[in-house]
Design a protein around this motif. Sequence first.
Motif: not given
Length: 590
Positions: A285-293, A305-325
Amino acid sequence: MTVLLSVRDLSIGFGDGDSVVKDVSFDVEAGQTLALVGESGSGKTISCRAVLRILPRAAQIRKGTITFGTGQDQLDLATLGERRMRDIRGNRISMIFQEPMRSLSPLHKIGNQVSEVLWLHRGASESEARKEVLKQFERVGFPDPARAYDSYPFEMSGGMRQRAMIAMAMVAKPDLLIADEPTTALDVTTQAQVLGLIKDLQQETGMALILVTHDLGVVANMAEQVVVMHKGRVMEAGPAELILSEPAHPYTQQLFDAAPEIPDKDAVGIPMPNEDLILEMKGVSKTYTMRSGRGWKADKLIHACRGIDLKLARGKTLAVVGESGSGKTTAARIALGAELPDPGGEVLFRATSQDDPIRVHQMTRTERTLFQRKAQMVFQDPYSSLSPRMRIQDAMTEPLEIHGIGTPAEQREKAAEMLKRVGLNADMLKRYPHAFSGGQRQRLSIARAMMLDPTLIICDEPTSALDVSVQEQILTLLEDLQDSLNLSYFFISHDLAVVARIADEVAVMRQGLVVEQAPPETLFYNPRHPYTKALIAAQPEPDINRPIDLKLVALGAGSPDSWDDAFRFTDSVIPSLVEMEPGHKVRCHV
């Protein structure tokens, strides 16, 4: 129908060189959409810029006529005085440029830039212009028009900036709109919505549209007439239905062959084997803090990111798909060790099958040096990732110098070898990046990533802004390198058609979560999650009888609150990733 714009025998050249556009002719009727199709360098954009007379200083219209208007109102734009041309630009003819960030001033608010059209051409007061612009912002889909009006370009996403450009082009209700690759670098869901928006606005106002693109799927969804250009000449022209169903010219057929397509077959894939893993992400997971100012407002937490569990096998391609953000690039940066995950998450890397796993974020200096040699990255924009002040030879040999590998002569020999491997000539080493095309620069980026003989390459949208034929070459190159060197790819994309071509496993991300994961054949044959269905539905196909289903796109690409109860999630209630069938996981409430 009445012809609104007629271009006849147009030739354009630079200095004393040969003409780069030669004898180009086409007509645009009122209310009609004409698509100019071809690769980068085919002359599409410069032909459109000639219509508005916004060519570079060194360029000149050498011959031809550009007639605009109907009946007694016809004007020859090629010879019209500059004062009268200023009345045409942005008023009767508007243009949406390819890269909105470069077309919008970073120093002025969006609302003021759009209002300028009404101040100049309509003599509107500031309050009148603001009222009209806010109405236009609402029509182009800004959720909060008033906030958008007072925002700067850098405060908006790519899709929102492109909507602002459309509003700027449309606010004066032009007779002709020229859209130059308006969706090239957008997510497919945003692209589908932008295309639907342009079509709706066109039907409301009755304007004509020239659509500059290299994507035949976009053409099939938008155009009535098509002009195919190559090396400054028209190769083929005619009704869209005829050209898309029976292309006569070999170059048009080549564009069709190069276009990636989502597979349409009843096949269920086999889950990617997990015995020999080169990379594993556990609970990342990755959390950023945006200060209000503002002292009275609490800081805002951004869950990239929240609770990402991914595995990439040797010699293979793991694709991660999604919109910006969606968190794709953040996940990749964590995998490379460039970002620290939140406590509790870890990334494991195995350089070879026999090695013990290295914890990427707890490495010793020796382990980090080994990891940096074995894990490399290919970036989305090769022009930004290559220093414009360094010759290609210096850029290529720099990684070897940093790691103290080889003599200068050996480093140059390795650079020449890598250029040949990616299909370029060794005599290009003395050139600077600006001397190469987009496709060649992407090959250079791949060659530079290969200099340290890595086993893992993270590819961040490596083909998103390339022509379909160049994209085909880059994908073929990546496949060849993987087969010959047993490379593993962590491949980031928003284009499912590209992913279908190269991936062994696909993870679909939305708002920092993996919402569905499966081999591509399973994912495309039996998508379960509404967002995955929206991504598939948003993929434009070069078939006039299979238009984009905008309702399905809007449903899946909308807020998670609008999804069915089984898939709905909030910040506090997030369903688990459930295995629905072998190798096929979906985030849903069971």
